[in-house]
Structure formats: structure tokens, C-alpha cells
Design an enzyme around this catalytic site. Sequence first.
Site, PDB file in Angstrom:
ATOM      1  N   ASN A   9      -0.541 -31.181 -84.895  1.00 27.06           N
ATOM      2  CA  ASN A   9       0.389 -30.488 -83.991  1.00 27.06           C
ATOM      3  C   ASN A   9       1.755 -31.151 -84.155  1.00 27.06           C
ATOM      4  OD1 ASN A   9       1.845 -29.402 -81.916  1.00 27.06           O
ATOM      5  ND2 ASN A   9       0.573 -30.240 -80.267  1.00 27.06           N
ATOM      6  N   LYS A  11       4.530 -30.379 -82.922  1.00 27.62           N
ATOM      7  CA  LYS A  11       5.374 -30.310 -81.707  1.00 27.62           C
ATOM      8  C   LYS A  11       6.811 -29.904 -82.064  1.00 27.62           C
ATOM      9  CE  LYS A  11       2.202 -33.390 -79.359  1.00 27.62           C
ATOM     10  NZ  LYS A  11       1.960 -34.390 -78.316  1.00 27.62           N
ATOM     11  N   HIS A  97      -1.749 -26.465 -74.002  1.00 28.04           N
ATOM     12  CA  HIS A  97      -1.447 -27.871 -74.269  1.00 28.04           C
ATOM     13  C   HIS A  97      -0.890 -28.506 -72.994  1.00 28.04           C
ATOM     14  CE1 HIS A  97       0.324 -31.486 -75.918  1.00 28.04           C
ATOM     15  NE2 HIS A  97      -0.467 -31.324 -76.965  1.00 28.04           N
ATOM     16  N   GLU A  99       1.471 -30.413 -72.504  1.00 30.47           N
ATOM     17  CA  GLU A  99       2.931 -30.365 -72.381  1.00 30.47           C
ATOM     18  C   GLU A  99       3.376 -29.005 -71.840  1.00 30.47           C
ATOM     19  OE1 GLU A  99       3.669 -31.795 -76.362  1.00 30.47           O
ATOM     20  OE2 GLU A  99       2.841 -33.718 -75.737  1.00 30.47           O
ATOM     21  N   GLU A 169      -7.782 -33.234 -74.552  1.00 32.09           N
ATOM     22  CA  GLU A 169      -6.660 -34.158 -74.695  1.00 32.09           C
ATOM     23  C   GLU A 169      -6.337 -34.762 -73.333  1.00 32.09           C
ATOM     24  OE1 GLU A 169      -4.305 -32.830 -78.512  1.00 32.09           O
ATOM     25  OE2 GLU A 169      -3.335 -32.123 -76.705  1.00 32.09           O
ATOM     26  N   GLY A 175       0.600 -39.494 -76.889  1.00 34.07           N
ATOM     27  CA  GLY A 175       1.866 -40.123 -77.252  1.00 34.07           C
ATOM     28  C   GLY A 175       2.070 -41.485 -76.608  1.00 34.07           C
ATOM     29  N   SER A 215      -3.306 -39.850 -79.236  1.00 33.35           N
ATOM     30  CA  SER A 215      -3.124 -41.085 -80.003  1.00 33.35           C
ATOM     31  C   SER A 215      -4.209 -41.311 -81.055  1.00 33.35           C
ATOM     32  CB  SER A 215      -3.014 -42.298 -79.065  1.00 33.35           C
ATOM     33  OG  SER A 215      -1.892 -42.157 -78.222  1.00 33.35           O
TER      34      SER A 215
HETATM   35  P1  13P Z   1      -0.383 -37.820 -80.138  1.00 30.88           P
HETATM   36  O1  13P Z   1      -1.358 -37.834 -81.278  1.00 30.88           O
HETATM   37  O2  13P Z   1       1.026 -38.054 -80.548  1.00 30.88           O
HETATM   38  O3  13P Z   1      -0.839 -38.692 -78.999  1.00 30.88           O
HETATM   39  O4  13P Z   1      -0.389 -36.292 -79.560  1.00 30.88           O
HETATM   40  C1  13P Z   1      -1.585 -35.691 -79.244  1.00 30.88           C
HETATM   41  C2  13P Z   1      -1.343 -34.263 -78.964  1.00 30.88           C
HETATM   42  O5  13P Z   1      -0.758 -33.905 -77.965  1.00 30.88           O
HETATM   43  C3  13P Z   1      -1.798 -33.282 -79.966  1.00 30.88           C
HETATM   44  O6  13P Z   1      -1.706 -31.976 -79.487  1.00 30.88           O
END
Ligand code: 13P
Length: 253
Positions: A9, A11, A97, A99, A169, A175, A215
Site C-alpha cells: 500500500n 499510500k 483502511h 486512515e 491492521e 507506521g 509495521s
Molecule cells: P506500515 O507498514 O507503514 O505500518 O503501514 C501499514 C498499512 O497501513 C498498510 O495498509
Amino acid sequence: MRKPYIYGNWKMNLDMHGSSDLISSILSVKIDYTKVDVGVAPDFSSLYKVSQTIKQMGYPISVAAQNISAEEKGAFTGDVSAAMVFAAGADSTILGHSERRMIFAEGDELINQKVKTALRNNLDVILCVGETLDERESGVAADRVVYQVGMGLKDIGMDRINRVTLAYEPVWAIGTGKTATPADAEDIHGKIRTQLSKMYGPVVAEKIRILYGGSVKPDNVSALMMRENIDGALVGGASLDATSFAKLVNFNG
Ligand code: 13P
């Protein structure tokens, strides 16, 4: 036996030039696609370029949008429809997601609408679920996640569930460098599968892939993937570098 699925992803990190460079680097890596399914989720403006590059090389890499509108079309300034991303070359979309849930206040009902819109428009779905730190600390992580699965898949029948992948997740692990321990992740994945079994029966539930995200890095992917109900990874940061993404994809050797 579920085939491992490693999904990047990207982002909101790369423009179309950066996305193009990254997919070219990934395509140059030796990957045994009979052993692992691979996918990438670029931003909207890079979808066409990335999907075209993959198509030209002929590799079976899935391309997902990171989100779509719940609406089919019309006066929704700034939104991008399922049909639009499909036309641009996406075969899938990430939905729900954290976010989107937290920053853009997307709730379970809206996410369920989006799941239906995606499936109606030929897109497979990667449905994300996960608890916040508060929810984990107050002991309601599993309840919260199971609820999100039930709501996200409401009215999705047996005829379409095979086009859905789940992604667990935990919000506190995204992150942050904090990964759920493989045992913690497996515990929630098992509960997600039990919920899927309640909804679709054990045979169908056994076939649905549940990815872990938060992560995931080359040095922790193998321990996660060894767990029975962890079928893959949805990776943010470590998917932005072709070398580390290649290590994730080739976690098995
Ligand atoms: P990270 O791997 O940067 O923690 O992000 C995970 C994520 O949100 C994947 O959709």
C-alpha cells in the site's frame, strides 16, 4: 492451503514518476508467482501508468485503488468511482483502511456501501479492519474487529465473498514500528475466521485470505507468516523500497 498474498500500500507517497520507477524495480525482481500472489496499491493518479507497465511485462501482479467512492457517478467533486479505477487498470480496491476510518471519518455503513459498489463494478476488495490502542487496552479488540467484519460484509452473499480478502491492521501498529506479536495477530485472525465461518460456513471461511498489516518488515514477516491464519501482509512503509518489498514477497526463500 491458502496461497500467500503480499500487498504493498503505497499510500500518498509517490507521484506517477516515483510509482513508475518503483513498479519497474519490482518487476525486475525474481519472484515465483506460482508460490505467492503479489499486489500494489498506488495513488489514483498513478493507477493507469502502473497497471500498463505491469500488463506490458505480463506478470500477474494485482493493482488496487486505495479507496473508491460509494457512489456510482455524478456530482461528487473530488471523488473517484469504482468504474473509473477499473478503467484505469485496477482489478481491486482497498476499503476501510484505518486512515480512511480515522482521518476521513468513514464509518462501517459507508464502508459496506463501498464494498458493494466495488464488487458491482468488477473490483475485488481488500477490506481492512482493526482496533485502536484504546480498544486494545480496554480489552475489546476482538469484539471491535469482529463487528467491523460483520458490518463491512453485510449483505455480501456467497456468490461474491470469494472476491474479498480481509486485512487485519491494528491501528496502533501502523507506521509506528510496533508490530502485534505473531501470537496476538494470530489470535485476532482466528477470531476473524470464526466470524467468517458463522457468516459463510467453514468451507468458504477456510478459503478467504486474511492479511496482517502494521509495521511488517523483512525481519518480522516470516514469523507472522508461519501462523496458521495469517495468509499474507498488507505493507505500507516497507513496500516503498523495491529491495525490501522483494524480501517480503520472497519471505519463504
Ligand atoms: P506500515 O507498514 O507503514 O505500518 O503501514 C501499514 C498499512 O497501513 C498498510 O495498509
